[in-house]
Design a protein around this motif. Structure first.
Motif, PDB file in Angstrom:
ATOM      1  N   VAL A 202      43.142   4.980  26.967  1.00 16.69           N
ATOM      2  CA  VAL A 202      42.151   5.777  26.235  1.00 16.69           C
ATOM      3  C   VAL A 202      42.535   7.252  26.283  1.00 16.69           C
ATOM      4  N   GLY A 203      43.020   7.718  27.428  1.00 15.54           N
ATOM      5  CA  GLY A 203      43.386   9.121  27.569  1.00 15.54           C
ATOM      6  C   GLY A 203      44.513   9.523  26.636  1.00 15.54           C
ATOM      7  N   THR A 204      45.573   8.721  26.574  1.00 14.17           N
ATOM      8  CA  THR A 204      46.691   9.053  25.684  1.00 14.17           C
ATOM      9  C   THR A 204      46.254   8.949  24.220  1.00 14.17           C
ATOM     10  N   ALA A 205      45.338   8.022  23.925  1.00 14.25           N
ATOM     11  CA  ALA A 205      44.799   7.939  22.564  1.00 14.25           C
ATOM     12  C   ALA A 205      43.999   9.191  22.227  1.00 14.25           C
ATOM     13  N   LEU A 206      43.182   9.674  23.171  1.00 17.16           N
ATOM     14  CA  LEU A 206      42.379  10.874  22.940  1.00 17.16           C
ATOM     15  C   LEU A 206      43.249  12.085  22.627  1.00 17.16           C
ATOM     16  N   ILE A 212      45.126  14.974  15.605  1.00 16.20           N
ATOM     17  CA  ILE A 212      44.890  14.558  14.226  1.00 16.20           C
ATOM     18  C   ILE A 212      43.666  15.271  13.661  1.00 16.20           C
ATOM     19  N   LEU A 213      42.620  15.426  14.488  1.00 15.46           N
ATOM     20  CA  LEU A 213      41.386  16.088  14.061  1.00 15.46           C
ATOM     21  C   LEU A 213      41.500  17.609  14.073  1.00 15.46           C
ATOM     22  N   GLY A 214      42.584  18.142  14.652  1.00 13.71           N
ATOM     23  CA  GLY A 214      42.765  19.587  14.733  1.00 13.71           C
ATOM     24  C   GLY A 214      42.165  20.218  15.968  1.00 13.71           C
ATOM     25  N   ALA A 215      41.660  19.389  16.898  1.00 14.19           N
ATOM     26  CA  ALA A 215      41.133  19.903  18.165  1.00 14.19           C
ATOM     27  C   ALA A 215      42.269  20.118  19.161  1.00 14.19           C
ATOM     28  N   VAL A 216      41.972  20.850  20.246  1.00 21.78           N
ATOM     29  CA  VAL A 216      42.995  21.207  21.227  1.00 21.78           C
ATOM     30  C   VAL A 216      42.694  20.471  22.540  1.00 21.78           C
TER      31      VAL A 216
END
Length: 394
Positions: A202-206, A212-216
């Motif tokens: 889950v962490g690597t997916a996040l 992809i969403l443009g978040a950091v």
């Protein structure tokens, strides 16, 4: 069912790892006499080539999903009835090829390679899923040679650059959970997101989904994994150890700005520290602090002062599984090559006991997913990614 559409008849029995009850790995019995399932109306029969292992496999087996009685040995029953019954074949993130189809499914789909949306949805709604269950829990899953699943949840992914084991590592159990954590927290482009348990599935997916969403994304892990996590997209990696200085080190990494949202997979005593990273200098914030919770690897009980929650207006979202719409979006990103597999290695299905022990005792170099490959598919789909004892067999 259109078994006759196959050039060779399907076997009557298959090899599978059958879970016989709650307990340790000794409750997992490798059998060769399990009946091959028949796809019902609207279903397809998938010949399994790889299935990713998830922590929920172990937790369900050991009965670590108590509801009210913390001493209970049980699993969750969100729909009101216990669906995790024995014997059960676990394994949620299934990759493989359609071997036969049930009534109402076009026989031209036979031979398609794809990835399963692992959810047992309670209804047809696309944007909400309130009684989550999944293949490998409420119905038999992929730790077997064959599995029958809904045709509309087995999504074609024919990207030649993805091996079957890599496709399984992109499975919905981790990626859909991660995506639902972000959508539940309404994460937007430019926001700073603290990703805990960053080296797991889950962490690597996040980390990837944030980009992809443009978040950091800022990853919480160990220094040994920093290079790999930064290559995956983490802006910085904060050592999870030395709790007294944790918040200070997170703020140093962000340049002093508070974290906008936390993706909490850890729980326990860490949760209050995670909240601290968001409620520093509230005048700098443009949105409410948000905490998405989808795991408790550090402890199932967290002590939090409620005054800190309501005075700082922290939004808390509990996250289990996602929705049909989110699964379909993830499949699009996989097909487009925007999501990359983080595959740690593979074990044979017959060696699932060893895989479970390896997973529990994984060392500092562990990153991403372990996949389980049926012995009959090992040379084609498992041997190139052999791990542990398999390295001497490949």
């Amino acid at each position: 069912m259109h078994r006759s559409a196959m050039p060779n008849p399907l076997p009557e029995a298959m090899s599978a790892m059958s879970l016989r009850g709650h307990g340790g790995v000794d409750k997992l019995e490798y059998r060769h006499d399990v009946p091959v399932p028949s796809p019902g109306p609207g279903e397809v029969l998938v010949q399994v080539t790889a299935t990713a292992k998830n922590n929920t496999d172990r937790k369900a087996r050991e009965g670590l999903y108590p509801t009210e009685d913390k001493a209970d040995v049980t699993s969750f029953a969100m729909g009101g009835e216990a669906t995790f019954t024995f014997p059960r074949i676990q394994g949620a993130d299934v990759a493989g090829r359609i071997a036969a189809v049930g009534e109402g499914v076009d026989a031209s789909r036979i031979g398609e390679r794809g990835l399963l949306d692992f959810n047992l949805y309670p209804d047809a709604r696309r944007h909400i899923n309130l009684t989550p269950d999944y293949y490998g829990h409420g119905a038999d899953g992929g730790f077997a040679e064959y599995v029958a699943v809904p045709a509309d949840q087995f999504h074609v992914v024919d990207n030649p650059e993805l091996a079957d084991a890599e496709l399984a590592a992109l499975g919905m159990c981790s990626y859909q959970t991660a995506y639902h954590m972000l959508t539940s927290a309404d994460v937007k482009a430019g926001e700073r997101v603290l990703v805990t348990g960053a080296s797991g599935g889950v962490g690597t997916a996040l980390i990837q989904l944030c980009r992809i969403l443009g978040a950091v994304p800022y990853a919480v892990s160990t220094p040994a994994k920093a290079e790999a996590l930064e290559a995956l997209g983490a802006e910085a990696v904060i050592d999870r150890r030395d709790l007294p200085t944790f918040v200070e080190r997170v703020l140093k990494a962000t340049g002093g700005a508070p974290v906008d949202a936390v993706m909490d997979l850890v729980g326990g005593e860490m949760t209050t520290r995670f909240i601290d990273t968001m409620i520093q200098d509230m005048t700098c914030r443009e949105t409410y602090p948000r905490l998405s919770i989808a795991g408790a690897s550090g402890g199932n009980v967290s002590e939090i002062l409620w005054t800190r929650i309501y005075l700082y207006q922290v939004r808390i979202a509990g996250v289990s599984h996602g929705t049909r719409a989110e699964a379909e979006q993830l499949i699009e990103w996989i097909r487009d090559g925007q999501l990359k597999p983080v595959l740690h290695g593979a074990f044979r299905l017959s060696a699932l006991h060893e895989a479970e022990r390896y997973f529990v005792n994984r060392g500092s170099g562990y990153l991403g997913k372990i996949v389980i490959v049926p012995d009959s598919q090992w040379e084609a789909h498992g041997a190139p990614f052999a791990l542990g004892q398999e390295e001497s067999d490949s």
